[in-house]
Enzyme design. Structure first.
Site, PDB file in Angstrom:
ATOM      1  CG  HIS A 152      -0.293   3.527   5.049  1.00 40.76           C
ATOM      2  ND1 HIS A 152      -0.329   2.246   4.526  1.00 40.76           N
ATOM      3  CD2 HIS A 152       0.565   3.457   6.105  1.00 40.76           C
ATOM      4  CE1 HIS A 152       0.446   1.451   5.225  1.00 40.76           C
ATOM      5  NE2 HIS A 152       1.006   2.162   6.198  1.00 40.76           N
ATOM      6  CB  CYS A 198      -1.000  -0.009   1.152  1.00 37.54           C
ATOM      7  SG  CYS A 198      -0.431  -0.838   2.632  1.00 37.54           S
ATOM      8  CE  LYS A 223      -0.653  -5.381   1.903  1.00 37.83           C
ATOM      9  NZ  LYS A 223      -1.577  -4.931   2.970  1.00 37.83           N
ATOM     10  CG  HIS A 268      -6.036  -3.463   4.928  1.00 38.08           C
ATOM     11  ND1 HIS A 268      -5.817  -3.987   6.182  1.00 38.08           N
ATOM     12  CD2 HIS A 268      -4.807  -3.225   4.403  1.00 38.08           C
ATOM     13  CE1 HIS A 268      -4.512  -4.060   6.405  1.00 38.08           C
ATOM     14  NE2 HIS A 268      -3.881  -3.612   5.332  1.00 38.08           N
TER      15      HIS A 268
END
Length: 558
Positions: free
Chosen positions: A133, A77, A312, A223
């Protein structure tokens, strides 16, 4: 031949001039609505062939817009969001590694100019909803100091869907309106719905403004809201609705994606109601592949990238080849698939160009302007190669040139599981409801006055064309319905070379057959590696502990 090509070029340039002259001569700058989902996998949307989780609004956006078949992100991310908002590969800033950790003094350097700041310079009102983030150790690092007129959301990697607590080993509230604490606005409510209301309120309140709007909606969904925790609006109703899914966690994930899909529908409907839709660009992307599995179940969301390899944190296709769709009346032809390479960093110059900015004034970008090709696919394809990533701490890297992808991973690291084949197929007897898609908010708005029978036929043809199962037939046959399927070559002792246009599932390592291609790609990679800034990855600072800030994760180095 030269004369024919010259005539064709002049013709296309003339058409583009007339089109853009008309567009910006009679219209205001377009509103830009950029929706980013979190950890949503390739196979978690219906338009890619899965029958398991209904996504009628996202599917309708895909069938009516442009589907990007080769849209690349970073493996996780923070790096993806860095590339999106800076237009640069994260290696330029030391942000190519793992996601930023709560309480660590790291983030996008303050000397970087973000897309939001550039759009403000062009007269845009810039709004952000949801996940940041990208660093918050100083207030100067937060969204309203980095080009957004407003921000309602959180600073870290994730929060609880109903309590706004970020629990990265240490629990603390993470919920802000601009720079003010706002847990009273989110506690006890379902966060996806809260963010949807915020986005639609922004659209409604902006509708009478003469200024163009840039709305960046950065969802928590899909998420996990805490380690392995997925929350839905109503667990009892959700369990009944998705009882055909055997995995209880995947059932919850389906409910999370349902709310995300509802959000897309509500945003499109708000734009339409406020007469902003006809001059809008809507983009829906995921920041990376789904977290299908993990060494412990507590760290996954059951997102599926099937039939792609990896997930991921992985440089394999399942980690970085993401779901991506765009729609606008400004596109000459919607309802099509783009097979061109597009990197998440390309959105910076592409949207800047769409907003009327001069991309030639932007220096040092890795992203390339794809706007003209989105408007008219007959224009030249601007990109034929991209750096997937170089993670020098993990020893993972990948690069793509034309049909070739060279990739190397370190299987001795904690995240070595990320290169396997995981994820539910969504093709185990469930039925896909085309009626649900044609009755969706997005379909009713974008295909207004179309006959339902015509739409169903057209959508079915589009969906069939977007399936990847035929080109990954060997992967499907070899799996025999079991997961994870272990690939024959782990790509750790020497790099693997894949022809990802013929072999998108990265089954056949052809490095031995094409040594000159391997050499050329390694040389290109070495050039990028020479420019790499060491990964930031700062340690946790005890001064950031929420106990020092009334129970909140907050900027602590001001």
């Amino acid at each position: 031949m030269f004369c024919n090509n010259l005539i064709k070029t002049v013709f296309l340039l003339g058409e583009c001039f007339l089109f853009f002259g008309t567009t910006f001569g009679k219209r205001a700058q377009p509103h830009i609505i950029l929706i980013i989902a979190d950890d949503v996998g390739w196979n978690d949307v219906g338009f890619r062939g899965s029958n398991q989780i209904p996504t009628p609004n996202i599917d309708a956006l895909a069938y009516n817009g442009i589907v990007f078949d080769r849209h690349y992100t970073l493996p996780c991310c923070s790096p993806s969001r860095t590339a999106l908002l800076t237009g640069k590969y994260p290696i330029r800033m030391g942000l190519q590694g793992l996601p930023l950790m709560a309480g660590a003094a790291e983030g996008i350097p303050l000397n970087e100019v973000l897309l939001s700041e550039r759009l403000q310079e062009l007269g845009y009102v810039t709004r952000m909803v949801g996940k940041w983030h990208l660093g918050y150790y100083k207030t100067a690092m937060t969204p309203t100091r980095r080009g957004f007129h407003s921000h309602f959301g959180y600073y870290n990697a994730f929060v609880g869907y109903k309590n706004a607590i970020c629990n990265m080993m240490i629990p603390g509230f993470d919920c802000y309106r601009d720079t003010k604490r706002s847990k009273h606005e989110v506690e006890g409510k379902y966060l996806t719905d809260v963010y949807t209301r915020e986005a639609t309120d922004i659209i409604r309140n902006h509708s009478k403004s003469a200024a163009p709007l840039f709305l960046y909606i950065s969802h928590l969904a899909g998420h996990a809201g805490d380690a392995g925790v997925l929350e839905v609006r109503n667990e009892t109703e959700n369990a009944k609705k998705y009882s055909f899914i055997s995995d209880p966690l995947r059932q919850l994930y389906a409910g999370v994606i349902e709310a995300l899909d509802d959000s897309v529908g509500a945003v499109v409907e708000a734009l339409d109601t406020q007469n902003m839709l006809e001059n809008s660009i809507i983009i829906f992307i995921s920041d990376n592949g789904g977290m299908s599995a993990a060494p412990t179940r507590e760290h996954q969301n059951t997102g599926s990238n099937w039939p792609l390899r990896g997930l991921k944190l992985s440089p394999f296709e399942g980690g970085v080849r993401g779901v991506a769709v765009a729609w606008s009346r400004l596109f000459r032809r919607n309802g099509r698939t783009s097979a061109n390479y597009m990197h998440i960093s390309d959105w910076f110059p592409t949207l800047y160009s769409a907003a009327g900015g001069d991309v030639a004034t932007l220096k040092g970008l890795d992203g390339v302007n794809q706007w003209y090709n989105l408007v008219d696919e007959r224009t030249d394809v601007p990109r034929n190669h991209l750096l997937v990533n170089i993670n020098e701490k993990l020893g993972d890297w990948a690069i793509i040139v034309d049909e070739w992808k060279l990739v190397k991973v370190n299987i001795n690291h904690l995240v070595n599981f990320t290169q396997l084949y995981y994820g539910e197929t969504g093709r185990n007897g469930e039925e896909y409801s085309m009626k649900l898609v044609t009755n969706s908010q997005v379909s009713k708005i974008l295909s207004r006055d179309r006959l339902q029978s015509d739409l169903r036929e057209e959508y079915a043809e589009r969906r069939a064309s977007l399936e990847m199962t035929s080109s990954c037939a060997e992967r499907i046959a070899a799996s025999n319905g079991t997961d994870p399927l272990v690939p024959s070559d782990r790509c750790n002792e020497a790099p693997c070379l894949f022809n990802i246009q013929q072999d998108p599932c990265e089954f056949h390592n052809v490095a031995d057959q094409h040594p000159s291609v391997v050499d050329a790609l390694e040389e290109l990679l070495e050039g990028y590696a020479a420019q790499l800034v060491e990964s930031q990855e700062a340690e946790f600072d005890p001064a950031a502990h929420p106990k020092n800030w009334d129970g909140y994760w907050a900027p602590w180095l001001d």
